[in-house]
Write an enzyme that holds these catalytic residues in place. Structure first.
Site, PDB file in Angstrom:
ATOM      1  N   CYS A 431       0.847  -1.194   0.000  1.00  0.00           N
ATOM      2  CA  CYS A 431       0.000   0.000   0.000  1.00  0.00           C
ATOM      3  C   CYS A 431       0.879   1.239   0.000  1.00  0.00           C
ATOM      4  O   CYS A 431       0.912   1.995  -0.945  1.00  0.00           O
ATOM      5  CB  CYS A 431      -0.895   0.036   1.228  1.00  0.00           C
ATOM      6  SG  CYS A 431      -2.289  -1.068   1.151  1.00  0.00           S
ATOM      7  N   GLU A 433       4.136   1.171   2.118  1.00  0.00           N
ATOM      8  CA  GLU A 433       5.208   0.831   3.043  1.00  0.00           C
ATOM      9  C   GLU A 433       6.581   1.193   2.485  1.00  0.00           C
ATOM     10  O   GLU A 433       6.953   0.773   1.393  1.00  0.00           O
ATOM     11  CB  GLU A 433       5.162  -0.667   3.371  1.00  0.00           C
ATOM     12  CG  GLU A 433       3.859  -1.125   3.991  1.00  0.00           C
ATOM     13  CD  GLU A 433       2.801  -1.508   2.975  1.00  0.00           C
ATOM     14  OE1 GLU A 433       2.128  -0.582   2.451  1.00  0.00           O
ATOM     15  OE2 GLU A 433       2.630  -2.691   2.695  1.00  0.00           O
TER      16      GLU A 433
END
Lengths: 790, 263
Positions: A431, A433
């Site tokens: 997502c 990170e």
């Protein structure tokens, strides 16, 4: 797109997601053969890898330029019984469930029933995990305090660096041989473990070459039977490519892409790592090949575009392995989070945006596929026209690419001890990170429900949904006299649950290290070979474990409402509020109205609310950051939800911000849905009050109507918003550009909107594939149209 | 000293260049019958009934509209988005109501902003004492200046006041060499006539100094329920929606005369 790509894309869109028993059967046969008793675990896993690539069926589709499927056909998705074996009941659910379903054929069902389930029952990783977790962990997990990523999927969360673009598998094997020859069995107490790991790595490298050769043989055969002369030539050319890569370093763009794809298949077949695998900085890696091919006349811009488009379709053919139970709820999507990074900085710190960055944006715009995900990295050194180009794609409502702050990511990574060149080679994956690509193992371990911890605090350790005491007795809430007392109790409760989670993480890490090493993935990440240590045992140069906080907006608004209504205006007593929560605001509608409409809210640049976001953030950070794991990793925090804010919402009763029991929590660091009334600058100001440089990523969702992007001044204003947010160290922002009427109509007439992709939270998904509650939530997010048109 | 402010909005991108914060003053000398901010007209704090809806139920609450604020209080709000206005070359816009009605407060605020290097815009209806414009001209980077109806009789009818002073003030500002954007509310049947447009073009072309550009603001009917809430006379129900072709024709007329149109 040309006719070939059009057809391949259409076939990919129309392909049905099925569950394939092929991998499970091969692995089961391998394990049942008894070989595993006579070799070390890493070697055994490498042999299982080799068996799979020896025995799996091959699939080369008509017209394909990039070849290789994980399953027997597109979207035929394997299972990983050594991690978690699906029961017949699971298969029925997967087959029948409305969203993110997988067709399970009678044959597949039979294979599970007769051989896979009988062999694996009680012997899977998941069984070992559940046996190891204590009462506290099980209670907290069951209550929805946290989730566990490694329960149905393997640790992965890593991104490939540049190794394959200058080393073939034969070169890597030579490196392994060299390390093997250096082992000192007289001095080094780990020499045996290292030698077994290195031998295992070598087996997997050879296995990938063997798999490519199998494909080459098939391609030769197909060429013989091919009547079309052009295609015949193509098949022979691809066969030649398969005989060159992965054995050798690639010389052309076609070879480079095909090599990556073989490696991708290797990683996602070895185990089922969360976030699959990812080529990362694609525009950087492919640029030398692209330039070389253009200069020599091997490729034109058009044929390069075609190759990239063919590559994109391969990603789309590979949905995330089927998930069930809590894991399905926290990440309910076919997306497997392979996030292509564009732009950013070169290792020497200069602007990395190049011609290929723009060409790949063209691919993203034209392909409009669910997978791969895409993002642009924006450094202060990157030009505005790069952002403008991306915004023009975002404006079409496709939800991609998302936008990340390169300079912020580099600061996050260097804070954690990475060399600056390694940090500049990094970016974001999954997502949002942050990670150093090619050198870091950064494992997401689970979502953490921050509002639930407040809820447990307000019930003095008892989970109101079950009536069971799962937390600490932090004091009778009816007697709290100040916000300081509330916060002190909350912090104790938080520490208690974080301790439980970290203890679990440290055990689970050992389970993977002992039972499920990943020698193939280890080949690809520095410095596993040099250390002779597996990726799952700390072989990577940098090792990080993330716990992802969820519901910052909901908990902030809840605390702000208590402070404002109880301790400032004294409109209500603490008792009033607790009583209302207990009955889910039944007969307290007036109070609920006050809590929702007349309370300070996160996302409005209002310190009365935002101070609590900062306090919760700091408490979460203090509880997690820098805590060690057995393999030498450190725990860090993230703030992102995927779809977990929906699941956690279901597990959380009414909250003091007026939220009803069971409804979604806020997502990422975004405001509670609909509560940001001061416009986007206020949202960004609020979001920047938490020190995002001390996280490994935060997720902020802003919804705009398309009209906002129509004029040049709108595009410029959005660009300025992005630049300013990044100047304030914001990590990531994504724009959901779609109008509410369209979404409502899509809910009513799903058949008309089969191609409607919306941004969910850190990823995009087909609107039709979302559950109704998630659809409703997306509709509900604040529209900024009125602000834009004032 | 305090000023009466009725609203502060952030991230306004149509009231001057870049990302801006717009300060809406309360109180206006005109009573334009299409006014979409009727709550900004009266120079006093008013109670207004506000409804919120929750699960189909309505909750009513009297809220006061208008807030007395010091220069520092307003400036604190302006500073909140300073980082955005710097990045986008935006700033602050004083609008209303009519900011010129609170000239001393306005001048103080302008001086405060100028001292901190913030770009200033004044959005005015033009109906104010002439000296007041010369008084703030130096501290104002940009004027958004309304022209509605060139025919004085009609102007009185639709705004309640003569346009003579408005036209004079515009000439004064133009002669001072100030950067001006003319804003033309395009109200079907009231200001949209060709005769009015032509007269306006003629007037603009005769202004001293550089030719200002024009921003046409097409009428929209968003304000209807505001009138209901304010229990004010609502004469706008009969105004038809803007005819797009009519609008395009009008834009063409301006452009033909060499006047640039801002979208």
């Amino acid at each position: 797109m040309n006719q070939r790509i059009y057809k391949l894309r259409q076939d990919s869109l129309n392909a049905i997601n099925t569950l394939s028993e092929e991998r499970a059967l091969i692995i089961t046969r391998f394990y049942a053969s008894g070989i595993k008793e006579s070799v070390s675990t890493p070697v055994m896993r490498a042999m299982a890898f080799r068996s799979f690539f020896e025995e799996k069926s091959l699939c080369i589709l008509p017209g394909e330029l990039i070849i290789g499927e994980r399953g027997p056909q597109p979207k035929a998705t394997p299972t990983f019984p050594e991690i978690c074996v699906h029961s017949i009941q699971d298969l029925d659910i997967l087959n029948k469930r409305e969203k993110v379903s997988f067709v399970v054929s009678e044959q597949t069902r039979k294979a599970f029933d007769e051989s896979i389930i009988p062999y694996w029952s009680g012997k899977t990783h998941r069984d070992r995990l559940m046996n190891q977790m204590d009462e506290n962990w099980k209670n907290a997990y069951g209550a929805g305090i946290f989730t566990e990523f490694q329960e149905q999927r393997a640790p992965g969360h890593t991104v490939l660096g540049d190794i394959i673009y200058h080393k073939g598998m034969l070169d890597i094997i030579a490196d392994i041989e060299s390390e093997l020859s250096k082992l000192n069995f007289y001095q080094d107490s780990e020499a045996y473990e290292k030698s077994e790991e290195l031998k295992a790595m070598k087996i997997t490298a050879e296995a990938l070459i063997m798999y490519a050769e199998r494909n080459a043989v098939l391609l030769d055969e197909m060429a013989i039977h091919e009547n079309d002369d052009d295609r015949k030539k193509e098949l022979l050319k691809i066969a030649a490519i398969c005989r060159w890569v992965p054995a050798h370093a690639p010389r052309t763009m076609h070879e480079a892409i095909q090599y990556y794809w073989f490696v991708h298949l290797g990683v996602i077949s070895e185990l089922n790592p969360w976030d699959s695998f990812n080529p990362g900085r694609l525009d950087q890696h492919l640029l030398p090949f692209y330039n070389g091919d253009l200069a020599s006349g091997r490729l034109t811009k058009e044929s390069a575009l075609e190759l990239l488009q063919a590559f994109w379709i391969k990603f789309n053919n590979h949905p995330a392995p089927p998930k069930i139970g809590v894991t399905a709820e926290e990440s309910n999507t076919y997306t497997d989070f392979s996030l292509i990074n564009l732009g950013g900085l070169k290792p020497d710190g200069s602007d990395a945006v190049n011609e290929l960055s723009f060409l790949i944006l063209d691919v993203i715009e034209e392909m409009r596929l669910l997978q791969p995900s895409s993002m642009i990295q924006v450094s202060r050194k990157n030009p505005d026209n790069f952002i403008h180009r991306a915004l023009k794609i975002i404006k079409t409502g496709y939800g991609q690419p998302s936008i990340f702050n390169t300079d912020g990511i580099i600061q996050q990574l260097t804070r954690l001890g990475k060399q600056i060149q390694d940090a500049r080679k990094g970016g974001a994956s999954g997502c949002v990170e942050s990670g150093a690509f090619g050198t870091e193992s950064y494992v997401l371990t689970g979502y953490f429900n921050l509002p639930k911890v407040l809820e447990i605090t307000l019930y003095n350790g008892i989970d109101p949904l079950s009536g069971i005491k799962i937390g600490l007795e932090t004091g009778n809430p009816y007697l709290f006299k100040s916000m300081d007392e509330v916060m002190a109790a909350f912090k104790l409760q938080l520490q208690f649950f974080i301790d439980i989670k970290i203890k679990g993480n440290n055990i689970i890490e050992k389970l993977f290290s002992h039972h499920l090493p990943v020698p193939f993935l280890s080949l690809l990440i520095d410095d596993c070979i040099q250390k002779g240590r597996d990726y799952n045992s700390g072989g990577a140069r940098y090792n990080t474990l993330y716990i992802q906080g969820v519901g910052l907006g909901s908990i902030t608004d809840s605390l702000a409402a208590i402070r404002y209504h109880v301790f400032e205006t004294a409109r209500y007593t603490f008792t009033d509020i607790l009583n209302a929560l207990k009955v889910n605001f039944k007969a307290y509608e007036e109070m609920r109205n006050e809590l929702i409409y007349y309370s300070p809210k996160w996302g409005n640049d209002n310190d009365e609310a935002d101070q609590f976001a900062v306090q919760v953030f700091e408490a979460f950070y203090e509880a997690v950051d820098n805590r060690p794991s057995p393999k030498g990793a450190k725990h860090r925090i993230n703030m992102l939800p995927t779809t977990c804010h929906i699941y956690f919402g279901k597990k959380t009763s009414a909250l003091p911000d007026g939220r009803l029991a069971g409804t979604p929590l806020s997502e990422g660091i975004s405001p509670v849905q609909g509560s940001d009334t001061q416009g986007p600058t206020a949202v960004l100001k609020s979001a920047a009050k938490i020190d995002q440089l001390r996280t490994g990523g935060t997720l902020l969702n802003q919804k705009f109507s398309p009209s906002f992007f129509e004029k040049e001044d709108g595009i410029k204003a959005i660009t300025a918003l992005v630049r300013t947010y990044f100047r304030m160290d914001g990590h990531h922002i994504q724009f959901n550009v779609v109008n509410v009427d369209t979404l409502r109509d899509a809910q009513k007439h799903p058949e008309k909107y089969r191609d409607l992709i919306v941004r969910v939270a850190g990823y995009s998904d087909y609107f039709n594939d979302l559950g109704k509650d998630l659809q409703d939530e997306i509709i509900h997010r604040t529209e900024h149209q009125n602000i834009a048109n004032n | 000293m305090k000023g009466l402010i009725f609203d502060i909005r952030r991230f306004t991108i149509h009231d001057g260049p870049g990302i801006r914060t717009t300060i809406f003053f309360k109180g206006c000398p005109l009573r334009c019958i299409w006014c979409h901010n009727p709550e900004s007209q009266r120079p006093e704090i008013e109670a207004i009934e506000t409804e919120t809806r929750l699960d189909g139920r309505e909750f009513k609450k009297k809220l006061s509209v208008g807030q007395l604020m010091t220069v520092e209080e307003v400036f604190k709000e302006i500073k909140k988005d300073r980082i955005f206005s710097e990045e986008s070359h935006g700033g602050v816009t004083f609008s209303g109501g009519e900011p010129m009605m609170q000239i001393v407060f306005l001048k103080n605020l302008l001086e405060r902003c100028v001292a901190e290097g913030i770009h200033t815009t004044v959005d005015t209806c033009g109906y104010a004492t002439p000296e007041n414009y010369t008084d703030i001209a130096a501290q104002t980077n940009l004027f958004l200046y309304d022209l509605k109806q060139m025919d004085d009789q009609l102007h009185r009818k639709i705004t309640g006041k003569s346009n003579a002073i408005i036209l004079d003030n515009l000439k004064t500002l133009a002669s001072l060499g100030k950067e001006i954007v003319i804003r033309f509310p395009f109200i079907p049947g009231l200001t949209s006539g060709t005769e009015n447009v032509k007269a306006m073009i003629q007037f603009i072309k005769k202004l001293p100094g550089d030719l200002p550009s024009v921003q046409i603001l097409p009428y929209h009917s968003l304000a209807n329920n505001k009138y209901e809430r304010l229990q004010m006379l609502n004469e706008i129900r009969n105004i038809p929606e803007v005819d797009q072709e009519d609008l395009l024709r009008t834009q063409k007329l301006f452009r033909k005369a060499g006047i640039s149109i801002l979208s």
